[in-house]
Scaffold this motif. Structure first.
Motif, short mmCIF file in Angstrom:
data_model
loop_
_atom_site.label_atom_id
_atom_site.label_comp_id
_atom_site.label_asym_id
_atom_site.label_seq_id
_atom_site.Cartn_x
_atom_site.Cartn_y
_atom_site.Cartn_z
N UNK A 82 -5.80 32.01 9.77
CA UNK A 82 -4.51 32.68 10.78
C UNK A 82 -3.99 31.40 11.29
N UNK A 83 -3.79 30.33 10.54
CA UNK A 83 -3.42 29.11 11.02
C UNK A 83 -2.08 28.63 10.32
N UNK A 84 -1.43 29.61 9.72
CA UNK A 84 -0.16 29.24 8.93
C UNK A 84 0.92 28.48 9.75
N UNK A 85 1.04 29.01 11.16
CA UNK A 85 2.04 28.41 11.95
C UNK A 85 1.93 27.01 12.14
N UNK A 86 0.71 26.48 11.85
CA UNK A 86 0.51 25.04 12.00
C UNK A 86 1.05 24.10 10.78
N UNK A 87 1.34 24.80 9.75
CA UNK A 87 1.72 24.14 8.49
C UNK A 87 2.70 22.76 8.66
N UNK A 88 3.72 23.27 9.45
CA UNK A 88 4.59 21.76 9.65
C UNK A 88 3.94 20.80 10.33
N UNK A 89 3.17 21.05 11.54
CA UNK A 89 2.46 20.17 11.99
C UNK A 89 1.36 19.39 10.99
N UNK A 90 0.78 20.15 10.55
CA UNK A 90 -0.27 19.43 9.50
C UNK A 90 0.34 18.65 8.37
N UNK A 91 1.47 18.96 7.98
CA UNK A 91 2.42 18.17 6.96
C UNK A 91 2.78 16.84 7.68
N UNK A 92 3.20 16.90 8.98
CA UNK A 92 3.44 15.52 9.78
C UNK A 92 2.40 14.78 9.98
N UNK A 93 0.93 15.44 10.24
CA UNK A 93 -0.30 14.66 10.55
C UNK A 93 -0.73 14.18 9.20
N UNK A 94 -0.57 14.79 8.11
CA UNK A 94 -1.01 14.06 6.77
C UNK A 94 0.10 12.97 6.49
N UNK A 95 1.14 12.98 6.86
CA UNK A 95 2.17 11.80 6.64
C UNK A 95 1.66 10.64 7.41
N UNK A 96 1.29 11.04 8.58
CA UNK A 96 0.86 9.90 9.54
C UNK A 96 -0.43 9.27 8.86
N UNK A 97 -1.34 10.14 8.43
CA UNK A 97 -2.51 9.70 7.96
C UNK A 97 -2.25 8.81 6.83
N UNK A 98 -1.48 9.39 5.92
CA UNK A 98 -1.12 8.46 4.64
C UNK A 98 -0.39 7.05 5.26
N UNK A 99 0.46 7.23 6.24
CA UNK A 99 0.89 5.79 6.83
C UNK A 99 -0.25 4.80 6.97
N UNK A 100 -1.13 5.55 7.79
CA UNK A 100 -2.38 4.61 8.18
C UNK A 100 -3.06 4.23 7.05
N UNK A 101 -3.28 4.86 6.16
CA UNK A 101 -3.84 4.36 4.92
C UNK A 101 -3.36 3.13 4.14
N UNK A 102 -2.03 3.21 4.17
CA UNK A 102 -1.16 2.40 3.73
C UNK A 102 -0.79 1.08 4.61
N UNK A 103 -1.30 1.32 5.85
CA UNK A 103 -1.10 0.10 6.74
C UNK A 103 0.30 0.04 7.24
N UNK A 104 1.12 1.38 7.21
CA UNK A 104 2.51 1.27 7.70
C UNK A 104 2.61 2.07 9.15
#
Length: 175
Positions: A82-104
């Motif tokens: 019952x957390x579908x409403x968080x999808x957009x925020x999760x997408x943004x955070x996944x992008x931030x985590x990717x940036x951290x992995x890549x040092x960006x």
């Protein structure tokens, strides 16, 4: 978004990010999740309706995301919780985590008028030197600044705008 939702976003994004062993795989997964969220944006009202069963929503996800089975499975996990409403925020955070992995590092640069490509490149290079890592900036304009730049990076505001300087001068004169 309340603190419980923020914690959930962090956990779901971290779990999704942890599925990737390499940076390339993480980049591909992040892109897949972003594409999935964009594909589902048109059915947001349907997906948010309490009158529609979770099974019906899952079926919609499976049909809409046939080409993205991993992203579809993840969206189904959000539906079950019952957390579908968080999808957009999760997408943004996944992008931030990717940036951290890549040092960006990400920055937002606001100027009174559009910057040339050379000015954009110089700004990113100066920020990279300041913060000690690769900085990718989003450039926006705001004519109210009159001149100069406002830069947001790592939660820090660097206000070199004419408007900011005038406000600082006004505050000093008022003392």
């Amino acid at each position: 978004m309340n603190s419980s939702d923020r914690i959930a976003v962090q956990r779901y994004a971290a779990a999704y990010n942890a599925l990737s062993a390499t940076n390339e795989e993480a980049a591909q997964r992040a892109k897949s999740l972003q594409v999935a969220a964009e594909a589902l944006a048109g059915v947001q009202t349907y997906m948010s309706s309490p009158r529609i069963s979770t099974d019906a929503k899952k079926q919609t996800v499976k049909e809409a995301l046939k080409a993205l089975p991993e992203a579809a499975s993840f969206v189904e996990v959000l539906l079950d919780a019952k957390r579908y409403a968080l999808l957009d925020a999760v997408v943004r955070r996944v992008g931030e985590l990717l940036d951290e992995r890549l040092g960006i590092l990400r920055a937002e640069v606001i100027s009174a008028r559009a910057l040339s490509e050379a000015q954009q490149r110089q700004t990113e290079e100066a920020l990279s030197a300041r913060y000690g890592g690769e900085v990718k900036a989003i450039f926006k304009t705001n004519p109210a600044l009159l001149g100069g730049l406002q830069i947001w990076c790592r939660g820090e505001l660097i206000d070199g705008s004419l408007q900011g300087r005038l406000a600082k001068l006004q505050a000093e004169l008022a003392q």
